[in-house]
Design an enzyme around this catalytic site. Structure first.
Site, PDB file in Angstrom:
ATOM      1  CE  LYS A 135     -23.350  24.507 -43.300  1.00 19.14           C
ATOM      2  NZ  LYS A 135     -24.318  24.449 -42.217  1.00 19.14           N
ATOM      3  CE  LYS A 153     -29.205  32.326 -40.194  1.00 23.07           C
ATOM      4  NZ  LYS A 153     -30.423  32.114 -39.489  1.00 23.07           N
ATOM      5  CE  LYS A 184     -30.961  30.732 -50.023  1.00 21.88           C
ATOM      6  NZ  LYS A 184     -31.420  29.328 -49.909  1.00 21.88           N
TER       7      LYS A 184
END
Ligand code: TRP
Length: 328
Positions: free
Chosen positions: A111, A197, A194
């Protein structure tokens, strides 16, 4: 009864992957275990900084959780920030985990790398300490998580063991378990990733709020492959297999068996779309009802927060006295 805890972040809209992979198994699990489900809005703060967004997303997610069938009388459904013990125990966790351990977290590395040049909050780094607090506050025996969260449950175990060793037996050491048969739903445009969003386009992601025509359009445009036969083979035919998985998850039938019933991609896409439309219709109706009655939604969340606080406050107390903090 086994106490199971799993949490979900309120970031953006709920999609079919969340629904089939997590939320439906949660609904099934509320009958067989003592289930705690947190909407972890404080975790979302690590990446959200626009006023109002987290609150709206929290309400939206809560409406979907109840619409899908979570029953506040059976499961404890709460908003993390409504239970201040999460923040309080989190500090204790930060002081029980090392800088080195947090530095090794793959999610932090990923991240922070993907936010290169942007603001990287210290919260993104200490995130696993808050997650450990989420888990340990409830004496959870089991934490069902996907591969990406295993490391965070491992560090929670390490923290619990270290704390118990330093200050005496205080926390239940939780186990990471593989979630019960939830479907792994892939992006319709990129069936090797996967459904998420954060995918690049909306076309590959079915939102719980998508109207029937949008669902149909997204399925019709789903990426398949240049062969023509329908067979279940995740490696060689990820797109077709994903459609079979979705249809299987919704209808409760094995995807390999479903494959025998189709000879062409077109009818399979339509069948998957229709099944999803049918699954979503009652959820959409209940969600709309709940969002139109904010006081009812608030009441349901208060039931959860009250139950959660009772357990969390007792655990925090235990931890503070084990450490030997001066009682107030
Ligand atoms: N980190 C989890 C995720 O991103 C969310 C989460 C926060 C969680 N606290 C938790 C999951 C406790 C399980 C248990 O998906």
């Amino acid at each position: 009864m086994t106490r199971v805890l799993s949490c979900i972040q309120p970031t953006g809209q709920v999609h079919l992957g969340n629904l089939l992979g997590a939320l439906r198994p949660w609904v099934a699990g509320q009958h067989t275990c003592d289930a705690y489900h947190g909407i972890v809005d404080l975790h979302a703060l690590t990446v959200v900084d626009t006023p109002g967004v987290v609150g709206d997303d929290t309400l939206e997610l809560a409406a979907v959780l109840f619409a899908v069938g979570l029953d506040p009388e059976l499961a404890t459904v709460f908003v993390q920030s409504h239970v201040p013990e999460h923040s309080q125990l989190s500090w204790v966790m930060e002081c029980t985990v090392s800088y080195g351990e947090l530095s090794r977290m793959v999610q932090f590395k990923d991240k922070s790398a993907s936010r290169e040049g942007a603001f990287i909050s210290a919260g993104l780094f200490t995130y696993p300490a808050l997650q450990a607090a989420d888990i340990l506050l409830y004496d959870a025996d089991e934490v069902p998580v996907g591969e990406d969260q295993r490391q965070h449950v491992e560090i929670t175990r390490d923290i619990a063991i270290r704390f118990n060793h330093r200050f005496g037996d205080t926390f239940v050491v939780p186990e990471a378990v593989t979630p019960p048969a939830g479907a792994r739903v892939m992006d319709l445009q990129d069936p090797t990733s996967k459904m998420s969003k954060s995918s690049t386009t909306d076309a590959g992601c079915i939102y719980v709020t998508d109207p029937a025509d949008v669902v149909m359009k997204k399925f019709k445009r789903a990426v398949t492959d240049s062969e023509t036969d329908v067979r279940y083979d995740r490696e060689a035919k990820p797109g077709v297999s994903n459609l079979l998985d979705v249809l299987g998850a919704v209808t409760g039938r094995p995807p390999t068996e479903l494959a025998d019933e189709f000879t062409q991609y077109g009818p399979l896409k339509v069948a998957a779309a229709e099944a999803v439309v049918e699954l979503l219709a009652p959820i959409q109706a209940r969600r709309a009802e709940l969002l139109a009655d904010r006081s009812e939604l608030a009441r349901l969340l208060r039931v959860g927060a009250d139950k959660a606080r009772t357990v969390a406050a007792a655990t925090l107390d235990r931890a503070y006295s084990a450490i030997g903090l001066l009682p107030a």
